[in-house]
Design a protein around this motif. Structure first.
Motif, mmCIF file in Angstrom:
data_model
loop_
_atom_site.group_PDB
_atom_site.id
_atom_site.type_symbol
_atom_site.label_atom_id
_atom_site.label_comp_id
_atom_site.label_asym_id
_atom_site.label_seq_id
_atom_site.Cartn_x
_atom_site.Cartn_y
_atom_site.Cartn_z
ATOM 1 N N GLY A 9 0.834 -1.215 0.000
ATOM 2 C CA GLY A 9 0.000 0.000 0.000
ATOM 3 C C GLY A 9 0.860 1.252 0.000
ATOM 4 N N GLY A 11 -0.207 4.322 0.117
ATOM 5 C CA GLY A 11 -1.097 5.415 0.510
ATOM 6 C C GLY A 11 -0.394 6.259 1.554
ATOM 7 N N ALA A 12 -1.189 7.001 2.314
ATOM 8 C CA ALA A 12 -0.628 7.927 3.294
ATOM 9 C C ALA A 12 0.259 7.201 4.313
ATOM 10 C CB ALA A 12 -1.785 8.642 4.004
ATOM 11 N N ALA A 13 -0.252 6.134 4.904
ATOM 12 C CA ALA A 13 0.484 5.444 5.961
ATOM 13 C C ALA A 13 1.703 4.704 5.400
ATOM 14 C CB ALA A 13 -0.449 4.468 6.682
ATOM 15 N N ASP A 29 1.996 -1.387 -4.717
ATOM 16 C CA ASP A 29 0.596 -0.948 -4.760
ATOM 17 C C ASP A 29 0.008 -1.391 -6.095
ATOM 18 O OD1 ASP A 29 -0.919 1.649 -3.073
ATOM 19 O OD2 ASP A 29 -1.862 0.786 -4.862
ATOM 20 N N HIS A 30 -1.243 -1.794 -6.080
ATOM 21 C CA HIS A 30 -1.854 -2.214 -7.350
ATOM 22 C C HIS A 30 -2.352 -1.032 -8.189
ATOM 23 C CE1 HIS A 30 -6.088 -2.866 -5.382
ATOM 24 N NE2 HIS A 30 -5.588 -1.693 -5.133
ATOM 25 N N SER A 41 -8.194 14.230 -1.839
ATOM 26 C CA SER A 41 -8.764 14.626 -0.540
ATOM 27 C C SER A 41 -8.920 16.142 -0.423
ATOM 28 C CB SER A 41 -7.866 14.130 0.588
ATOM 29 O OG SER A 41 -6.638 14.830 0.562
ATOM 30 N N GLY A 42 -9.819 16.522 0.452
ATOM 31 C CA GLY A 42 -10.031 17.944 0.742
ATOM 32 C C GLY A 42 -10.300 18.747 -0.510
ATOM 33 N N ASN A 47 -6.789 18.040 3.356
ATOM 34 C CA ASN A 47 -6.844 18.474 4.765
ATOM 35 C C ASN A 47 -5.886 17.544 5.513
ATOM 36 O OD1 ASN A 47 -9.532 18.429 7.257
ATOM 37 N ND2 ASN A 47 -7.502 19.334 7.310
ATOM 38 N N SER A 159 -2.660 -1.281 3.462
ATOM 39 C CA SER A 159 -3.542 -1.287 2.284
ATOM 40 C C SER A 159 -4.888 -0.626 2.545
ATOM 41 C CB SER A 159 -3.710 -2.717 1.760
ATOM 42 O OG SER A 159 -4.130 -3.565 2.797
ATOM 43 N N THR A 170 -9.619 -2.625 -1.154
ATOM 44 C CA THR A 170 -9.884 -4.052 -1.348
ATOM 45 C C THR A 170 -10.196 -4.830 -0.075
ATOM 46 O OG1 THR A 170 -7.535 -4.532 -1.111
ATOM 47 C CG2 THR A 170 -8.365 -4.240 -3.359
ATOM 48 N N GLU A 333 -15.995 8.082 3.688
ATOM 49 C CA GLU A 333 -14.624 8.600 3.687
ATOM 50 C C GLU A 333 -13.682 7.677 4.443
ATOM 51 O OE1 GLU A 333 -13.269 12.759 4.911
ATOM 52 O OE2 GLU A 333 -14.650 13.122 3.264
ATOM 53 N N GLU A 362 -5.543 3.216 8.040
ATOM 54 C CA GLU A 362 -6.988 2.990 8.137
ATOM 55 C C GLU A 362 -7.359 1.526 8.365
ATOM 56 O OE1 GLU A 362 -9.125 5.132 5.066
ATOM 57 O OE2 GLU A 362 -10.821 3.772 5.300
ATOM 58 N N GLY A 372 -9.088 16.165 8.975
ATOM 59 C CA GLY A 372 -7.634 15.997 8.942
ATOM 60 C C GLY A 372 -7.124 14.961 9.924
ATOM 61 N N ASN A 374 -7.841 11.715 10.110
ATOM 62 C CA ASN A 374 -7.503 10.396 9.566
ATOM 63 C C ASN A 374 -6.116 10.390 8.932
ATOM 64 O OD1 ASN A 374 -9.716 8.484 10.128
ATOM 65 N ND2 ASN A 374 -10.909 10.180 9.279
ATOM 66 N N PHE A 375 -5.766 11.487 8.264
ATOM 67 C CA PHE A 375 -4.387 11.545 7.753
ATOM 68 C C PHE A 375 -3.393 11.587 8.907
ATOM 69 C CE2 PHE A 375 -5.848 13.152 3.414
ATOM 70 C CZ PHE A 375 -5.590 11.915 2.822
HETATM 71 C C1 LIG Z 1 -12.873 11.218 -0.885
HETATM 72 C C2 LIG Z 1 -12.033 11.146 0.369
HETATM 73 C C3 LIG Z 1 -11.538 12.329 0.912
HETATM 74 C C4 LIG Z 1 -10.784 12.280 2.093
HETATM 75 N N1 LIG Z 1 -10.300 13.445 2.611
HETATM 76 C C5 LIG Z 1 -9.578 13.424 3.749
HETATM 77 C C6 LIG Z 1 -8.993 14.614 4.278
HETATM 78 O O1 LIG Z 1 -9.077 15.686 3.667
HETATM 79 N N2 LIG Z 1 -8.330 14.535 5.464
HETATM 80 C C7 LIG Z 1 -8.167 13.344 6.135
HETATM 81 O O2 LIG Z 1 -7.543 13.321 7.204
HETATM 82 N N3 LIG Z 1 -8.653 12.183 5.623
HETATM 83 C C8 LIG Z 1 -9.343 12.201 4.466
HETATM 84 N N4 LIG Z 1 -9.834 11.026 3.949
HETATM 85 C C9 LIG Z 1 -9.494 9.759 4.625
HETATM 86 C C10 LIG Z 1 -8.056 9.372 4.241
HETATM 87 O O3 LIG Z 1 -7.934 9.436 2.834
HETATM 88 C C11 LIG Z 1 -7.719 7.960 4.713
HETATM 89 O O4 LIG Z 1 -7.996 7.836 6.087
HETATM 90 C C12 LIG Z 1 -6.222 7.678 4.477
HETATM 91 O O5 LIG Z 1 -5.941 7.763 3.093
HETATM 92 C C13 LIG Z 1 -5.841 6.299 4.984
HETATM 93 O O6 LIG Z 1 -4.495 6.077 4.672
HETATM 94 P P1 LIG Z 1 -3.963 4.592 4.416
HETATM 95 O O7 LIG Z 1 -2.557 4.756 3.949
HETATM 96 O O8 LIG Z 1 -4.240 3.752 5.590
HETATM 97 O O9 LIG Z 1 -4.874 4.028 3.239
HETATM 98 P P2 LIG Z 1 -4.981 4.533 1.725
HETATM 99 O O10 LIG Z 1 -4.571 5.950 1.614
HETATM 100 O O11 LIG Z 1 -6.345 4.129 1.291
HETATM 101 O O12 LIG Z 1 -3.887 3.662 0.953
HETATM 102 C C14 LIG Z 1 -4.007 2.294 0.764
HETATM 103 C C15 LIG Z 1 -3.250 1.915 -0.484
HETATM 104 O O13 LIG Z 1 -3.242 0.484 -0.584
HETATM 105 C C16 LIG Z 1 -3.499 0.124 -1.925
HETATM 106 N N5 LIG Z 1 -4.113 -1.219 -1.940
HETATM 107 C C17 LIG Z 1 -5.327 -1.567 -1.458
HETATM 108 N N6 LIG Z 1 -5.527 -2.873 -1.678
HETATM 109 C C18 LIG Z 1 -4.426 -3.352 -2.313
HETATM 110 C C19 LIG Z 1 -4.083 -4.624 -2.826
HETATM 111 N N7 LIG Z 1 -4.908 -5.679 -2.730
HETATM 112 N N8 LIG Z 1 -2.868 -4.773 -3.436
HETATM 113 C C20 LIG Z 1 -2.031 -3.706 -3.568
HETATM 114 N N9 LIG Z 1 -2.328 -2.471 -3.107
HETATM 115 C C21 LIG Z 1 -3.508 -2.301 -2.479
HETATM 116 C C22 LIG Z 1 -4.410 1.202 -2.465
HETATM 117 O O14 LIG Z 1 -4.323 1.294 -3.872
HETATM 118 C C23 LIG Z 1 -3.876 2.449 -1.760
HETATM 119 O O15 LIG Z 1 -2.897 3.122 -2.515
HETATM 120 C C24 LIG Z 1 -10.553 11.033 2.751
HETATM 121 C C25 LIG Z 1 -11.040 9.859 2.181
HETATM 122 C C26 LIG Z 1 -11.771 9.909 0.998
HETATM 123 C C27 LIG Z 1 -12.272 8.624 0.428
#
Ligand SMILES: Cc1cc2nc3c(=O)[nH]c(=O)nc-3n(C[C@H](O)[C@H](O)[C@H](O)COP(=O)(O)OP(=O)(O)OC[C@H]3O[C@@H](n4cnc5c(N)ncnc54)[C@H](O)[C@@H]3O)c2cc1C
Length: 392
Positions: A9, A11-13, A29-30, A41-42, A47, A159, A170, A333, A362, A372, A374-375
Motif C-alpha cells: 500500500g 497510501g498515506a500510511a 501498490d496495485h 482529498s479535501g 486536509n 492497504s 480491497t 470517507e 486505516e 484531517g 484520519n491523515f
Molecule cells: C474522498 C475522500 C476524501 C478524504 N479526505 C480526507 C482529508 O481531507 N483529510 C483526512 O484526514 N482524511 C481524508 N480522507 C481519509 C483518508 O484518505 C484515509 O484515512 C487515508 O488515506 C488512509 O491512509 P492509508 O494509507 O491507511 O490508506 P490509503 O490511503 O487508502 O492507501 C491504501 C493503499 O493500498 C493500496 N491497496 C489496497 N488494496 C491493495 C491490494 N490488494 N494490493 C495492492 N495495493 C492495495 C491502495 O491502492 C492504496 O494506494 C478522505 C477519504 C476519501 C475517500
C-alpha cells in the motif's frame, strides 16, 4: 529477491512508513499512482492534519491505543515537514489545515522522503501467496506480467480500509489478518451520508443550514445538507461514525437556541404575518414549508401563545429521525473497525503474535473524525512502524 521490508500500500500510511523504515524497503501498490486518496482529498487541497488533534478525536474499541503514536509523531511534526518542503498551507475552520495550492504537493513530499530513505516503489503490482516461514515473510509479486518472489524480514500492511472500492480499496488487510489469526473488529462505513426511505427528503434536496446532529450521545455542530437520498454535510458525516443500524439520530436545527425569542419578538412587530413566513426569516423557507404539516404551523404569529412558540422551538431542536441506512463504502470517507488493536503494540504497530508483521493506517481499528484526523493517524502510525522497523 531478498529485502528487509515489504510494505503493501503506497497510501498515506505506507509512504510515511517507507520514509522511516530504512533503505532496503519495497513499497508495492496495485494502483497506477501512489497516494491517490491524498490527491483527491479535501477537494484537491488535502486536509492533511488538524491543529487540535488529540486522542479524543478518534474512535476505537480501545480509546487508549492511539495515544502513543499520536504523541510521538504529532500534527506539529507533520506541519514541520510540510514547512520544510515550503508547501504553503492555511487553516480553513476548526483547526483543519489545507494546502494553499494542491494535494499533489503532499504526495510529492512523501515520494521525496521515500527517495531520501532509499525505499523503492512498484506500482501496478499485485501481491499473492503471502506466508511466513517462522523467520521471514514470502510473497509473490506480479508486475507487467512478470513474477518476482520476495523474501522479507518485515511485512507492513498499509492497504487501507474498504472505503471507495472504485479507488482501489480491497479489504486485503483483513484477509492478511485472518491468515495470521490476528482478530478483526467488524467493519462499517464511517463519515458517510445517511439515507432515508421513500425519497423522504427529496423536496429538500440542496437545502443546507447549521445544525447540531447527535448519535449515541455524541453531538456535532456544523452544517447539514439535504440530498435527494437523505442527509449529508459535515455534522451528519461526523455523527454517522457513531451511529449503528436501526438507531435514531437527533437533529437540532436551532443550535443557537434563538428561535423562541426571535418568534416572540416577531409577534410584537410582525403580528399579522403567517407563522411560516416569520419562521422562514430564521430557517430555510423550504424546510419550514416541509415541516409545516407535521408541526401544524398554521395561522398568524399573533395567534401563537408563548407555550406554543416554545413547543415549536423544542420540536425543532429535537427532530428525531431514523435513517434507513447509509450510502455505504461507495462514498464513505473511512472504514470504522478493522485490525483489533488488542493484537497490536501501540508503540510499534507490530502484531504481538507474529514478529515482523505490522498494520498501519486505516486498516487498524482507529478512525478519526472529519477534519484531517484520519491523515494524522496515517502519519503517526506509519511513523511508529517505520521507527520500530529501522531499529529492529
Ligand atoms: C474522498 C475522500 C476524501 C478524504 N479526505 C480526507 C482529508 O481531507 N483529510 C483526512 O484526514 N482524511 C481524508 N480522507 C481519509 C483518508 O484518505 C484515509 O484515512 C487515508 O488515506 C488512509 O491512509 P492509508 O494509507 O491507511 O490508506 P490509503 O490511503 O487508502 O492507501 C491504501 C493503499 O493500498 C493500496 N491497496 C489496497 N488494496 C491493495 C491490494 N490488494 N494490493 C495492492 N495495493 C492495495 C491502495 O491502492 C492504496 O494506494 C478522505 C477519504 C476519501 C475517500
Amino acid at each position: 529477491m531478498n529485502i528487509d521490508t515489504l510494505i503493501i500500500g503506497a497510501g498515506a500510511a505506507g509512504m510515511m512508513c517507507a520514509a522511516h523504515a530504512g533503505p532496503n524497503t519495497l513499497v508495492v501498490d496495485h494502483a497506477k499512482a501512489a497516494g491517490e486518496k491524498i490527491r483527491i482529498s479535501g477537494g484537491g487541497r488535502c486536509n492533511f492534519t488538524n491543529m487540535h488533534a488529540s486522542p479524543a478525536n478518534f474512535i476505537s474499541q480501545n480509546k487508549h491505543f492511539c495515544k502513543s503514536a499520536l504523541k510521538r509523531y504529532t500534527q506539529w511534526d507533520f506541519i514541520a515537514l510540510v514547512d520544510q518542503y515550503r508547501i504553503a498551507w492555511h487553516e480553513k475552520t476548526l483547526g483543519q489545515l489545507f494546502c494553499d495550492e494542491t494535494a499533489k504537493d503532499i504526495v510529492a513530499m512523501l515520494r521525496a522522503e521515500m527517495d531520501k530513505s532509499g525505499a523503492q516503489l512498484w506500482l501496478q503490482t499485485s501481491v499473492d501467496n503471502i506466508r511466513h516461514d517462522g523467520t521471514h515473510f514470502h510473497a509473490q509479486l506480479t508486475r507487467d506480467g512478470r513474477i518476482t518472489q520476495i523474501i522479507a524480514k518485515n511485512l507492513v500492511v498499509a492497504s487501507g480500509g474498504k472505503s471507495i472500492p472504485k479507488m482501489g480499496a480491497t479489504g486485503l488487510a483483513y484477509q492478511i489478518a485472518g491468515q495470521f489469526d490476528v482478530p478483526v473488529i467488524e467493519t462499517r462505513p464511517g463519515l458517510v451520508p445517511f439515507t432515508f426511505g421513500e425519497d423522504r427528503f427529496k423536496p429538500l434536496a440542496g437545502v443546507a443550514l447549521p445544525a447540531r446532529v447527535s448519535a449515541n450521545n455524541t453531538s456535532f455542530d456544523e452544517a447539514i445538507l439535504f440530498t435527494h437520498r437523505g442527509l449529508s454535510g459535515p455534522a451528519v458525516l461526523q455523527a454517522s461514525s457513531y451511529w449503528h443500524e436501526g438507531e435514531q439520530i437527533t437533529v437540532n436545527v436551532d443550535p443557537s437556541a434563538g428561535l423562541f425569542n426571535t418568534l416572540k419578538s416577531a409577534r410584537q412587530t410582525q403580528g399579522r404575518k403567517a407563522l411560516t413566513t416569520v419562521m422562514s426569516q430564521y430557517l430555510p423557507a423550504r424546510l419550514v414549508e416541509f415541516l409545516s404539516g407535521d408541526l401544524q404551523l398554521a395561522g398568524n404569529i399573533a395567534d401563537q401563545s408563548d407555550a406554543r412558540l416554545q413547543e415549536i422551538a423544542d420540536q425543532l431542536s429535537h427532530w428525531e429521525l431514523t435513517p434507513s441506512g447509509t450510502e455505504g463504502y461507495r462514498t464513505a470517507e473511512v472504514t470504522l473497525g478493522g485490525i483489533d488493536t488488542d493484537a497490536l503494540s501501540s508503540k510499534t504497530m507490530g502484531a504481538k503474535s507474529v514478529p515482523g508483521l505490522y498494520f498501519i493506517g486505516e486498516a487498524v481499528d482507529v478512525t478519526g473524525w472529519l477534519g484531517g484526523y484520519n491523515f494524522q493517524w496515517a502519519w503517526s502510525s506509519g511513523w511508529a512502524a517505520g521507527q520500530a522497523i529501522s531499529a529492529r
